[in-house]
Design a protein around this motif. Structure first.
Motif, PDB file in Angstrom:
ATOM      1  N   UNK A  56      -2.108   7.343  -0.622  1.00  0.00           N
ATOM      2  CA  UNK A  56      -0.747   8.131  -0.040  1.00  0.00           C
ATOM      3  C   UNK A  56      -1.145   9.522  -0.026  1.00  0.00           C
ATOM      4  N   UNK A  57      -0.968  10.032   1.223  1.00  0.00           N
ATOM      5  CA  UNK A  57      -1.044  11.213   1.900  1.00  0.00           C
ATOM      6  C   UNK A  57       0.023  12.197   1.747  1.00  0.00           C
ATOM      7  N   UNK A  58      -0.409  13.288   1.198  1.00  0.00           N
ATOM      8  CA  UNK A  58       0.938  14.595   1.166  1.00  0.00           C
ATOM      9  C   UNK A  58       0.721  15.652   1.773  1.00  0.00           C
ATOM     10  N   UNK A  59       1.863  16.345   1.978  1.00  0.00           N
ATOM     11  CA  UNK A  59       1.989  17.505   2.932  1.00  0.00           C
ATOM     12  C   UNK A  59       1.345  18.682   2.017  1.00  0.00           C
ATOM     13  N   UNK A  60       0.891  19.614   2.577  1.00  0.00           N
ATOM     14  CA  UNK A  60       0.211  20.641   2.124  1.00  0.00           C
ATOM     15  C   UNK A  60       1.116  21.440   1.065  1.00  0.00           C
ATOM     16  N   UNK A  61       0.946  21.536  -0.134  1.00  0.00           N
ATOM     17  CA  UNK A  61       1.541  22.174  -1.248  1.00  0.00           C
ATOM     18  C   UNK A  61       2.877  21.315  -1.685  1.00  0.00           C
ATOM     19  N   UNK A  62       2.518  19.866  -1.420  1.00  0.00           N
ATOM     20  CA  UNK A  62       3.848  19.144  -1.822  1.00  0.00           C
ATOM     21  C   UNK A  62       3.180  18.101  -2.955  1.00  0.00           C
ATOM     22  N   UNK A  63       4.284  17.393  -3.567  1.00  0.00           N
ATOM     23  CA  UNK A  63       4.091  16.071  -4.469  1.00  0.00           C
ATOM     24  C   UNK A  63       4.945  15.178  -4.154  1.00  0.00           C
ATOM     25  N   UNK A  64       5.737  15.158  -3.046  1.00  0.00           N
ATOM     26  CA  UNK A  64       6.622  14.286  -2.909  1.00  0.00           C
ATOM     27  C   UNK A  64       5.957  12.902  -2.206  1.00  0.00           C
ATOM     28  N   UNK A  65       6.257  11.793  -2.807  1.00  0.00           N
ATOM     29  CA  UNK A  65       5.728  10.544  -2.279  1.00  0.00           C
ATOM     30  C   UNK A  65       6.495  10.183  -0.942  1.00  0.00           C
ATOM     31  N   UNK A  66       5.761   9.592  -0.174  1.00  0.00           N
ATOM     32  CA  UNK A  66       6.654   9.174   1.209  1.00  0.00           C
ATOM     33  C   UNK A  66       7.235   7.834   1.009  1.00  0.00           C
ATOM     34  N   UNK A  67       8.333   7.711   1.679  1.00  0.00           N
ATOM     35  CA  UNK A  67       9.006   6.599   1.643  1.00  0.00           C
ATOM     36  C   UNK A  67       8.160   5.636   2.219  1.00  0.00           C
ATOM     37  N   UNK A  68       8.181   4.333   1.794  1.00  0.00           N
ATOM     38  CA  UNK A  68       7.740   3.237   2.147  1.00  0.00           C
ATOM     39  C   UNK A  68       6.569   3.026   0.927  1.00  0.00           C
ATOM     40  N   UNK A  69       6.575   3.873  -0.241  1.00  0.00           N
ATOM     41  CA  UNK A  69       5.812   3.566  -1.193  1.00  0.00           C
ATOM     42  C   UNK A  69       6.071   2.169  -2.121  1.00  0.00           C
ATOM     43  N   UNK A  70       7.248   1.626  -1.956  1.00  0.00           N
ATOM     44  CA  UNK A  70       7.572   0.449  -2.660  1.00  0.00           C
ATOM     45  C   UNK A  70       6.905  -0.686  -1.680  1.00  0.00           C
ATOM     46  N   UNK A  71       7.060  -0.709  -0.639  1.00  0.00           N
ATOM     47  CA  UNK A  71       6.546  -1.616   0.394  1.00  0.00           C
ATOM     48  C   UNK A  71       4.871  -1.629   0.135  1.00  0.00           C
ATOM     49  N   UNK A  72       4.316  -0.440   0.340  1.00  0.00           N
ATOM     50  CA  UNK A  72       2.956  -0.457  -0.023  1.00  0.00           C
ATOM     51  C   UNK A  72       2.340  -0.858  -1.207  1.00  0.00           C
ATOM     52  N   UNK A  73       3.163  -0.586  -2.329  1.00  0.00           N
ATOM     53  CA  UNK A  73       2.646  -0.832  -3.646  1.00  0.00           C
ATOM     54  C   UNK A  73       2.907  -2.510  -4.251  1.00  0.00           C
ATOM     55  N   UNK A  74       3.524  -3.200  -2.894  1.00  0.00           N
ATOM     56  CA  UNK A  74       3.602  -4.626  -3.548  1.00  0.00           C
ATOM     57  C   UNK A  74       2.753  -5.394  -4.123  1.00  0.00           C
ATOM     58  N   UNK A  75       1.489  -5.222  -3.163  1.00  0.00           N
ATOM     59  CA  UNK A  75       0.323  -5.805  -3.525  1.00  0.00           C
ATOM     60  C   UNK A  75      -0.465  -5.562  -4.976  1.00  0.00           C
ATOM     61  N   UNK A  76      -0.257  -4.283  -5.178  1.00  0.00           N
ATOM     62  CA  UNK A  76      -0.451  -3.565  -6.554  1.00  0.00           C
ATOM     63  C   UNK A  76       0.044  -4.260  -7.563  1.00  0.00           C
ATOM     64  N   UNK A  77       1.404  -4.255  -7.444  1.00  0.00           N
ATOM     65  CA  UNK A  77       2.647  -4.825  -8.329  1.00  0.00           C
ATOM     66  C   UNK A  77       1.968  -6.241  -8.861  1.00  0.00           C
ATOM     67  N   UNK A  78       1.650  -6.908  -7.749  1.00  0.00           N
ATOM     68  CA  UNK A  78       1.343  -8.640  -8.018  1.00  0.00           C
ATOM     69  C   UNK A  78       0.207  -8.512  -8.894  1.00  0.00           C
ATOM     70  N   UNK A  79      -0.747  -7.784  -8.417  1.00  0.00           N
ATOM     71  CA  UNK A  79      -2.063  -7.771  -9.078  1.00  0.00           C
ATOM     72  C   UNK A  79      -1.948  -7.138 -10.583  1.00  0.00           C
ATOM     73  N   UNK A  80      -1.016  -6.320 -10.862  1.00  0.00           N
ATOM     74  CA  UNK A  80      -0.772  -5.849 -12.405  1.00  0.00           C
ATOM     75  C   UNK A  80      -0.098  -7.085 -13.147  1.00  0.00           C
ATOM     76  N   UNK A  81       1.139  -7.555 -12.592  1.00  0.00           N
ATOM     77  CA  UNK A  81       2.041  -8.528 -12.808  1.00  0.00           C
ATOM     78  C   UNK A  81       1.225  -9.985 -13.055  1.00  0.00           C
ATOM     79  N   UNK A  82       0.648 -10.590 -11.997  1.00  0.00           N
ATOM     80  CA  UNK A  82       0.346 -11.782 -11.899  1.00  0.00           C
ATOM     81  C   UNK A  82      -1.172 -11.843 -12.178  1.00  0.00           C
TER      82      UNK A  82
END
Length: 179
Positions: free
Chosen positions: A82-108
């Motif tokens: 996840x890359x962030x704008x300078x001085x910001x901590x807002x997560x970019x849209x698309x995080x849900x899609x990007x985290x699908x494989x991470x969630x599978x690895x955790x859950x399954x």
């Protein structure tokens, strides 16, 4: 005698006026509460993830990072950055899609998500370290909002939080799966 009759009439009018005002107040309060609750029930949910940027999947060594905008990149080795704008901590849209494989690895897969925050070399070091932590916590919150249990998320301070490369590449949070 007429004096007493006028007093009684005046008191009765006052009592009736007060009673009508009280009834009007109660009715308007009930109507207001019903309208408010129905408005809340039909209001759109507040999104957990802010900014709109596309998710990019690239192989190792590729650099596709906007200079000062939030973005998400899924590397072919399973790392989500996840890359962030300078001085910001807002997560970019698309995080849900990007985290699908991470969630599978955790859950399954019974793994944990390890989250590390980095910062660039510009500005105050202490503030940058705190901002890197806030960014990592924002990604952790995104995982939690997608159903990952808190005990399956590990916030890990990297050995060197000040990353090399361009400032845009340095302002990142990396999510990896660990045993």
């Amino acid at each position: 005698m007429s004096f007493n009759s006028n007093d009684d009439d005046s008191q009765q009018r006052f009592a009736l006026g007060f009673l009508f005002a009280l009834i009007a107040l109660v009715v308007s309060t009930v109507v207001g509460v019903v309208v408010y609750k129905r408005g809340i029930a039909h209001a759109p949910a507040k999104p957990a993830i802010v900014k709109t940027v596309e998710v990019t999947t690239i192989g190792a060594g590729g650099n596709v990072i906007a200079e000062d905008a939030a973005s998400v990149i899924v590397m072919d080795n399973g790392v989500v950055k996840f890359f962030f704008a300078s001085g910001k901590a807002e997560v970019a849209a698309g995080a849900n899609t990007a985290l699908v494989e991470v969630i599978k690895g955790v859950v399954e897969g019974g793994k944990r998500a390890s989250i590390s925050g980095y910062h660039d070399a510009t500005g105050d070091l202490v503030k940058n370290q705190e901002l890197a932590k806030l960014r990592a916590m924002a990604v952790s919150d995104a995982l939690k909002s997608l159903g990952v249990a808190e005990d399956k998320i590990e916030l890990k301070k990297p050995e060197q939080s000040q990353a090399s490369g361009s400032n845009a590449e340095a302002r990142r949070v990396e999510v990896t799966l660990v045993q």
